[in-house]
Scaffold this motif. Sequence first.
Motif, PDB file in Angstrom:
ATOM      1  N   LEU A 153      -1.707 -15.409  17.492  1.00 37.75           N
ATOM      2  CA  LEU A 153      -2.102 -14.221  18.263  1.00 37.75           C
ATOM      3  C   LEU A 153      -0.944 -13.560  19.046  1.00 37.75           C
ATOM      4  O   LEU A 153      -0.744 -12.345  18.926  1.00 37.75           O
ATOM      5  CB  LEU A 153      -3.277 -14.574  19.188  1.00 37.75           C
ATOM      6  CG  LEU A 153      -3.930 -13.426  19.943  1.00 37.75           C
ATOM      7  CD1 LEU A 153      -4.414 -12.314  19.011  1.00 37.75           C
ATOM      8  CD2 LEU A 153      -5.106 -13.936  20.791  1.00 37.75           C
ATOM      9  N   PRO A 154      -0.138 -14.315  19.809  1.00 39.32           N
ATOM     10  CA  PRO A 154       0.925 -13.621  20.549  1.00 39.32           C
ATOM     11  C   PRO A 154       1.964 -12.985  19.615  1.00 39.32           C
ATOM     12  O   PRO A 154       2.364 -11.830  19.825  1.00 39.32           O
ATOM     13  CB  PRO A 154       1.565 -14.735  21.391  1.00 39.32           C
ATOM     14  CG  PRO A 154       0.582 -15.852  21.407  1.00 39.32           C
ATOM     15  CD  PRO A 154      -0.203 -15.753  20.135  1.00 39.32           C
ATOM     16  N   THR A 155       2.369 -13.714  18.584  1.00 32.11           N
ATOM     17  CA  THR A 155       3.414 -13.209  17.685  1.00 32.11           C
ATOM     18  C   THR A 155       2.940 -11.961  16.943  1.00 32.11           C
ATOM     19  O   THR A 155       3.679 -10.972  16.820  1.00 32.11           O
ATOM     20  CB  THR A 155       3.802 -14.312  16.668  1.00 32.11           C
ATOM     21  OG1 THR A 155       4.164 -15.474  17.400  1.00 32.11           O
ATOM     22  CG2 THR A 155       4.935 -13.882  15.778  1.00 32.11           C
ATOM     23  N   VAL A 156       1.711 -12.002  16.443  1.00 32.17           N
ATOM     24  CA  VAL A 156       1.195 -10.851  15.692  1.00 32.17           C
ATOM     25  C   VAL A 156       0.945  -9.672  16.638  1.00 32.17           C
ATOM     26  O   VAL A 156       1.174  -8.517  16.278  1.00 32.17           O
ATOM     27  CB  VAL A 156      -0.088 -11.249  14.920  1.00 32.17           C
ATOM     28  CG1 VAL A 156      -0.753 -10.032  14.299  1.00 32.17           C
ATOM     29  CG2 VAL A 156       0.244 -12.273  13.838  1.00 32.17           C
ATOM     30  N   LEU A 203      -1.199 -13.586  26.727  1.00 35.03           N
ATOM     31  CA  LEU A 203      -1.509 -14.325  25.489  1.00 35.03           C
ATOM     32  C   LEU A 203      -0.603 -15.553  25.351  1.00 35.03           C
ATOM     33  O   LEU A 203      -1.051 -16.635  24.967  1.00 35.03           O
ATOM     34  CB  LEU A 203      -1.354 -13.414  24.260  1.00 35.03           C
ATOM     35  CG  LEU A 203      -2.346 -12.251  24.165  1.00 35.03           C
ATOM     36  CD1 LEU A 203      -2.027 -11.385  22.947  1.00 35.03           C
ATOM     37  CD2 LEU A 203      -3.789 -12.750  24.083  1.00 35.03           C
ATOM     38  N   TYR A 204       0.681 -15.381  25.663  1.00 35.10           N
ATOM     39  CA  TYR A 204       1.585 -16.547  25.614  1.00 35.10           C
ATOM     40  C   TYR A 204       1.170 -17.579  26.666  1.00 35.10           C
ATOM     41  O   TYR A 204       1.135 -18.782  26.400  1.00 35.10           O
ATOM     42  CB  TYR A 204       3.034 -16.114  25.864  1.00 35.10           C
ATOM     43  CG  TYR A 204       3.719 -15.489  24.667  1.00 35.10           C
ATOM     44  CD1 TYR A 204       4.089 -16.262  23.558  1.00 35.10           C
ATOM     45  CD2 TYR A 204       4.010 -14.129  24.636  1.00 35.10           C
ATOM     46  CE1 TYR A 204       4.716 -15.689  22.457  1.00 35.10           C
ATOM     47  CE2 TYR A 204       4.644 -13.552  23.536  1.00 35.10           C
ATOM     48  CZ  TYR A 204       4.990 -14.334  22.453  1.00 35.10           C
ATOM     49  OH  TYR A 204       5.610 -13.776  21.363  1.00 35.10           O
ATOM     50  N   ALA A 205       0.843 -17.070  27.875  1.00 34.91           N
ATOM     51  CA  ALA A 205       0.532 -17.988  28.981  1.00 34.91           C
ATOM     52  C   ALA A 205      -0.763 -18.751  28.731  1.00 34.91           C
ATOM     53  O   ALA A 205      -0.853 -19.963  28.999  1.00 34.91           O
ATOM     54  CB  ALA A 205       0.447 -17.202  30.295  1.00 34.91           C
ATOM     55  N   ILE A 206      -1.765 -18.074  28.190  1.00 39.34           N
ATOM     56  CA  ILE A 206      -3.042 -18.772  28.004  1.00 39.34           C
ATOM     57  C   ILE A 206      -2.898 -19.832  26.920  1.00 39.34           C
ATOM     58  O   ILE A 206      -3.513 -20.900  26.992  1.00 39.34           O
ATOM     59  CB  ILE A 206      -4.218 -17.798  27.744  1.00 39.34           C
ATOM     60  CG1 ILE A 206      -5.527 -18.543  27.965  1.00 39.34           C
ATOM     61  CG2 ILE A 206      -4.227 -17.226  26.349  1.00 39.34           C
ATOM     62  CD1 ILE A 206      -6.667 -17.731  28.427  1.00 39.34           C
ATOM     63  N   ASN A 207      -2.066 -19.572  25.934  1.00 38.35           N
ATOM     64  CA  ASN A 207      -1.823 -20.615  24.927  1.00 38.35           C
ATOM     65  C   ASN A 207      -1.232 -21.861  25.586  1.00 38.35           C
ATOM     66  O   ASN A 207      -1.574 -22.983  25.234  1.00 38.35           O
ATOM     67  CB  ASN A 207      -0.863 -20.106  23.850  1.00 38.35           C
ATOM     68  CG  ASN A 207      -1.620 -19.439  22.705  1.00 38.35           C
ATOM     69  OD1 ASN A 207      -2.829 -19.284  22.761  1.00 38.35           O
ATOM     70  ND2 ASN A 207      -0.904 -19.047  21.670  1.00 38.35           N
TER      71      ASN A 207
END
Length: 389
Positions: free
Chosen positions: A284-287, A326-330
């Motif tokens: 999700l973050p990368t896309v 998105l990065y942080a929640i991962n």
Amino acid sequence: MSATIFGPRIMLIGGGSIGRIGEVLDKLAVRHPLIVTDPFMVSSGMISALIEPLTAAGVEHAVFSDTVPDPTTTVIEAGAALMASGSYDGLIGFGGGSPMDTAKAINILAAHGGRMRDYKVPNGVDTAAVPLVCVPTTAGTGSEVTRGTVITDVETDEKMLIMCLGAQAQAAIVDFELTMKKPFRLTADTGIDSFTHALEAFVSQKRNLFSDSMATAAMKRIGDWLERACSHPDDRAAREQMMLGATQAGIAFSNASVALVHGMSRPIGAHFHVPHGLSNAMLLPTVTKFSLEAALDRYAEAGRLIGAAGTGDDDPAAAAKLLDWLYAINERLEVPTPAGFGIGESAWFGLVDTMATQCIASGSHANNPRIPEKDQIVELYHQVWAANR
Ligand SMILES: NC(=O)c1ccc[n+]([C@@H]2O[C@H](COP(=O)([O-])OP(=O)(O)OC[C@H]3O[C@@H](n4cnc5c(N)ncnc54)[C@H](O)[C@@H]3O)[C@@H](O)[C@H]2O)c1
Ligand SMILES: [Fe+2]
């Protein structure tokens, strides 16, 4: 431009609604349903939440519990054979996305014969054999309200998307109490799956005002409650909000389509058996970073909806804050990298080309705000492996 919206004829929503299954079957004139579920639902006793009200309503039933996570054509064919051997006039999909998708696929094969691959997008059918009631126990895929079923072809290892009215349940019973015992990992993975549905529907090239209304409601709800449901599994309000968010996200993407995250996620599930929500989370973050500029206003709005950005943030700032979130929640939800999940480097890179081809074949990439070429999808798989920011 008008939009076409599909959904179940009946939806029961709320704690304890499974107790009203007899009423739903009555309305659909189902007297002898086949229940499609998985071994854990039976061994854990969770299935009694369904069997007890069925028995109380005097409904005779049989149980097919051979569903596997990421259901395969082998299981579907076995289920279709069982269906053909009895006089079942309805199906009940009970469990996560896997049993619900299995029930949908059995229903299509029972009506039309052939192989599941005959029905993958862009082919599909408008009808199925019998009325189908879906009862989700995860929050979740939203399969209870979608026109989708995702089946792995054991001959090609392809996780096929079938998206047609023939895969639409007639009724959905959305009872959050069935999710109260989900463990942390499952709560996190299935919750990120729901969030991904909502975000992808919101930026999809096939979005419409109706799907937007569901996607925005779902994103806000899931953004507000996902972490709470993970950290406080007994919090009924968190479970209820997540269940509703999952269903709303399902309605959103069923009527607007998912996009590149799901297109790239299915092959990871098929080849490496990464749980569906987890492979979405890895991507999700990368896309999103790849897609950001092509729908900056939409991603910015999503950032504001979930509270990652404020109303004072302009679009570039708000979209950047969504990406940070998105990065942080991962990290907070302990989403592993592909290597951290246990995938070998040579296995990953040996399949990157095939996965990119399968992604394109599913068509989901073409709904993305930025439509990638195959070499860009390959590059994104490389970035996801390296977990580059
Ligand atoms: N049809 C659609 O629209 C759609 C959308 C997204 C995903 N999918 C598909 O759905 C599947 C994934 O479904 P899923 O994420 O719900 O998982 P799942 O159905 O594969 O279940 C995963 C595991 O969780 C267990 N489980 C289910 N409910 C539980 C509960 N309440 N408490 C404890 N354990 C529980 C199951 O027994 C299983 O072992 C994938 O195949 C995916 O491709 C379909
Ligand atoms: Fe999904």
